[in-house]
Write a protein that holds these residues in place. Sequence first.
Motif, PDB file in Angstrom:
ATOM      1  N   ARG A 194     -86.652  28.838  68.583  1.00  0.00           N
ATOM      2  CA  ARG A 194     -86.359  29.972  67.731  1.00  0.00           C
ATOM      3  C   ARG A 194     -84.993  30.556  68.074  1.00  0.00           C
ATOM      4  O   ARG A 194     -84.542  30.506  69.218  1.00  0.00           O
ATOM      5  CB  ARG A 194     -87.448  31.038  67.883  1.00  0.00           C
ATOM      6  CG  ARG A 194     -88.845  30.511  67.628  1.00  0.00           C
ATOM      7  CD  ARG A 194     -89.888  31.587  67.817  1.00  0.00           C
ATOM      8  NE  ARG A 194     -89.908  32.519  66.692  1.00  0.00           N
ATOM      9  CZ  ARG A 194     -90.737  33.561  66.624  1.00  0.00           C
ATOM     10  NH1 ARG A 194     -91.574  33.815  67.604  1.00  0.00           N
ATOM     11  NH2 ARG A 194     -90.718  34.352  65.569  1.00  0.00           N
ATOM     12  N   THR A 195     -84.336  31.115  67.057  1.00  0.00           N
ATOM     13  CA  THR A 195     -83.045  31.756  67.264  1.00  0.00           C
ATOM     14  C   THR A 195     -83.274  33.227  67.580  1.00  0.00           C
ATOM     15  O   THR A 195     -83.873  33.956  66.789  1.00  0.00           O
ATOM     16  CB  THR A 195     -82.169  31.640  66.001  1.00  0.00           C
ATOM     17  OG1 THR A 195     -81.927  30.256  65.722  1.00  0.00           O
ATOM     18  CG2 THR A 195     -80.835  32.358  66.198  1.00  0.00           C
ATOM     19  N   THR A 196     -82.815  33.660  68.736  1.00  0.00           N
ATOM     20  CA  THR A 196     -82.992  35.053  69.132  1.00  0.00           C
ATOM     21  C   THR A 196     -81.938  35.927  68.452  1.00  0.00           C
ATOM     22  O   THR A 196     -80.809  35.499  68.214  1.00  0.00           O
ATOM     23  CB  THR A 196     -82.907  35.205  70.650  1.00  0.00           C
ATOM     24  OG1 THR A 196     -81.672  34.642  71.109  1.00  0.00           O
ATOM     25  CG2 THR A 196     -84.073  34.505  71.329  1.00  0.00           C
ATOM     26  N   VAL A 197     -82.335  37.162  68.164  1.00  0.00           N
ATOM     27  CA  VAL A 197     -81.474  38.070  67.410  1.00  0.00           C
ATOM     28  C   VAL A 197     -81.452  39.440  68.060  1.00  0.00           C
ATOM     29  O   VAL A 197     -82.490  39.973  68.458  1.00  0.00           O
ATOM     30  CB  VAL A 197     -81.974  38.224  65.954  1.00  0.00           C
ATOM     31  CG1 VAL A 197     -81.038  39.138  65.161  1.00  0.00           C
ATOM     32  CG2 VAL A 197     -82.116  36.867  65.271  1.00  0.00           C
ATOM     33  N   VAL A 198     -80.253  40.026  68.168  1.00  0.00           N
ATOM     34  CA  VAL A 198     -80.090  41.428  68.576  1.00  0.00           C
ATOM     35  C   VAL A 198     -79.554  42.190  67.369  1.00  0.00           C
ATOM     36  O   VAL A 198     -78.631  41.730  66.696  1.00  0.00           O
ATOM     37  CB  VAL A 198     -79.117  41.562  69.768  1.00  0.00           C
ATOM     38  CG1 VAL A 198     -78.737  43.040  69.988  1.00  0.00           C
ATOM     39  CG2 VAL A 198     -79.748  41.002  71.036  1.00  0.00           C
ATOM     40  N   LEU A 199     -80.146  43.353  67.087  1.00  0.00           N
ATOM     41  CA  LEU A 199     -79.726  44.198  65.977  1.00  0.00           C
ATOM     42  C   LEU A 199     -78.931  45.380  66.516  1.00  0.00           C
ATOM     43  O   LEU A 199     -79.426  46.120  67.363  1.00  0.00           O
ATOM     44  CB  LEU A 199     -80.938  44.712  65.205  1.00  0.00           C
ATOM     45  CG  LEU A 199     -81.911  43.661  64.668  1.00  0.00           C
ATOM     46  CD1 LEU A 199     -83.092  44.343  63.988  1.00  0.00           C
ATOM     47  CD2 LEU A 199     -81.211  42.707  63.711  1.00  0.00           C
TER      48      LEU A 199
END
Length: 224
Positions: A15-20
């Motif tokens: 999975r591609t990790t994401v920071v908002l």
Amino acid sequence: MDVQSPAVDRPSSSRTTVVLADDHLVVRAGMRLLLAQDPALEIVAESSTVSETIDMVREHRPGILVLDLTLAGRSSLPMIPELLTASPGTRILVLTMQEDPAFARAALRSGASGYLLKEAAAEELLAAARQVAGGATYVQPALGARLAVEGVGPHHAAEPEPLTERETEVLSLLALGHTNQEIAQRLYVSVRTVESFRARIRDKLGKETRAELIAAARERGLVA
């Protein structure tokens, strides 16, 4: 401190990790719900200021950083190279209200992989995130067309953008010592709008501190 680092199972390597990074909680909540629709994406942290964003990127080294250009009244454009140095594998997708192509050019030249306006449809944010995660560059079509006409892309140089009449007026008031609230009242606009003007002025002039902005105003003969 408005930061989330969920204490849940670590995301799988597939999975591609994401920071908002956005200083509006409601906006982040909407992005989180939207991106959660894609099982290939996983939100691992959120931030609302420049310093928090740098910390979250260093800690999580996400696949994608969804970044607003103004965080708590401070431009995030100058920190894009620092973010990429801290986490070279992170790809930055700018999500902003700034529709001026000058900002898109600056973001792309600084190393961002995508530029999208907040007015875009929800499906377009998902598409942009997927494209950026896959190693491509995404620019909202309307902005992309304007950049193409101007012949400016991620690796092209451009002359500094001149200040608009309103930006010059804001710079003058800043140099005279007025606060954002006072400027908003004088110009009959919101404080948020003044913050956006200040961010554009800093980016166009390449100045960050108030002292530098005052010096720039004096160079232009706006104040004594």
